[in-house]
Design an enzyme around this catalytic site. Structure first.
Site, PDB file in Angstrom:
ATOM      1  N   ASP A 120       0.861  -1.186   0.000  1.00  0.00           N
ATOM      2  CA  ASP A 120       0.000   0.000   0.000  1.00  0.00           C
ATOM      3  C   ASP A 120       0.893   1.230   0.000  1.00  0.00           C
ATOM      4  O   ASP A 120       2.020   1.192   0.517  1.00  0.00           O
ATOM      5  CB  ASP A 120      -0.901   0.017   1.237  1.00  0.00           C
ATOM      6  CG  ASP A 120      -1.991  -1.050   1.200  1.00  0.00           C
ATOM      7  OD1 ASP A 120      -2.441  -1.401   0.100  1.00  0.00           O
ATOM      8  OD2 ASP A 120      -2.390  -1.515   2.272  1.00  0.00           O
ATOM      9  N   ASP A 139      -7.127  -1.162  -4.451  1.00  0.00           N
ATOM     10  CA  ASP A 139      -8.184  -0.680  -3.556  1.00  0.00           C
ATOM     11  C   ASP A 139      -9.001   0.420  -4.240  1.00  0.00           C
ATOM     12  O   ASP A 139     -10.224   0.480  -4.108  1.00  0.00           O
ATOM     13  CB  ASP A 139      -7.598  -0.130  -2.255  1.00  0.00           C
ATOM     14  CG  ASP A 139      -6.811  -1.155  -1.470  1.00  0.00           C
ATOM     15  OD1 ASP A 139      -7.132  -2.354  -1.573  1.00  0.00           O
ATOM     16  OD2 ASP A 139      -5.876  -0.763  -0.749  1.00  0.00           O
TER      17      ASP A 139
END
Length: 167
Positions: A120, A139
């Site tokens: 991330d 995401d």
């Protein structure tokens, strides 16, 4: 363009941009060091997430992680893929939304299989008004797909209501 080819290309595109962005992040950023893109409002911060959304489930035992972060998502993604190929009545917007959800889901499942964690790196903080956890392109694809489905469903209901009132 052939409908099935369109589906495959859109899913592959979502996976590709996610995986390319993660390769770039892992090769250029320093782990856990923030880089301001737009002041402190938008930053890049490379972290590795062993859980799901916002690290949820990262402290689960390995068996539960396997079930909830790998097996269950894989089964759901498989069903959604089957659904969009089989259901020819889906409108183009819904089809795009499902492809974004599938592509993002596959990209994160791929990371869990290959790396045992998900990379991330995006972080947004609009001065306390709006603040995200650290997230990635996959995401973003899943969230965008969900929002498109939500809005297309709302507009479809509104349109069918108008049509039934005219009749």
């Amino acid at each position: 363009m052939n409908r099935n080819l369109f589906i495959v290309l859109l899913i592959v595109f979502n996976i590709a941009i996610d995986q390319i962005s993660k390769i770039i992040v892992r090769s250029t950023l320093t782990f856990k060091k923030s880089v301001d893109v737009i002041g402190e409002y938008f930053q890049l911060i490379w972290v590795e997430n062993e859980g799901a959304f916002l690290g949820m489930g990262s402290d689960m035992n390995p068996t539960l992680k396997l079930i909830f972060l790998l097996i269950l998502p894989t089964l759901v993604l498989g069903y959604v893929i089957y659904y969009i190929f089989k259901t020819k009545e889906l409108d183009r917007l819904s089809l795009i939304a499902f492809c974004c959800i599938i592509g993002g889901g596959i990209a994160n499942v791929f990371d869990r299989i290959v790396f045992k964690q998900v990379t991330d790196f995006f972080f947004i903080d609009l001065g306390g008004v709006f603040k995200t956890g650290i997230f990635n392109v996959a995401d973003l694809s899943v969230t965008t797909g969900m929002l498109i489905l939500l809005f297309s469903g709302v507009f479809a209901k509104k349109k069918s209501k108008e049509v039934s009132q005219e009749a």
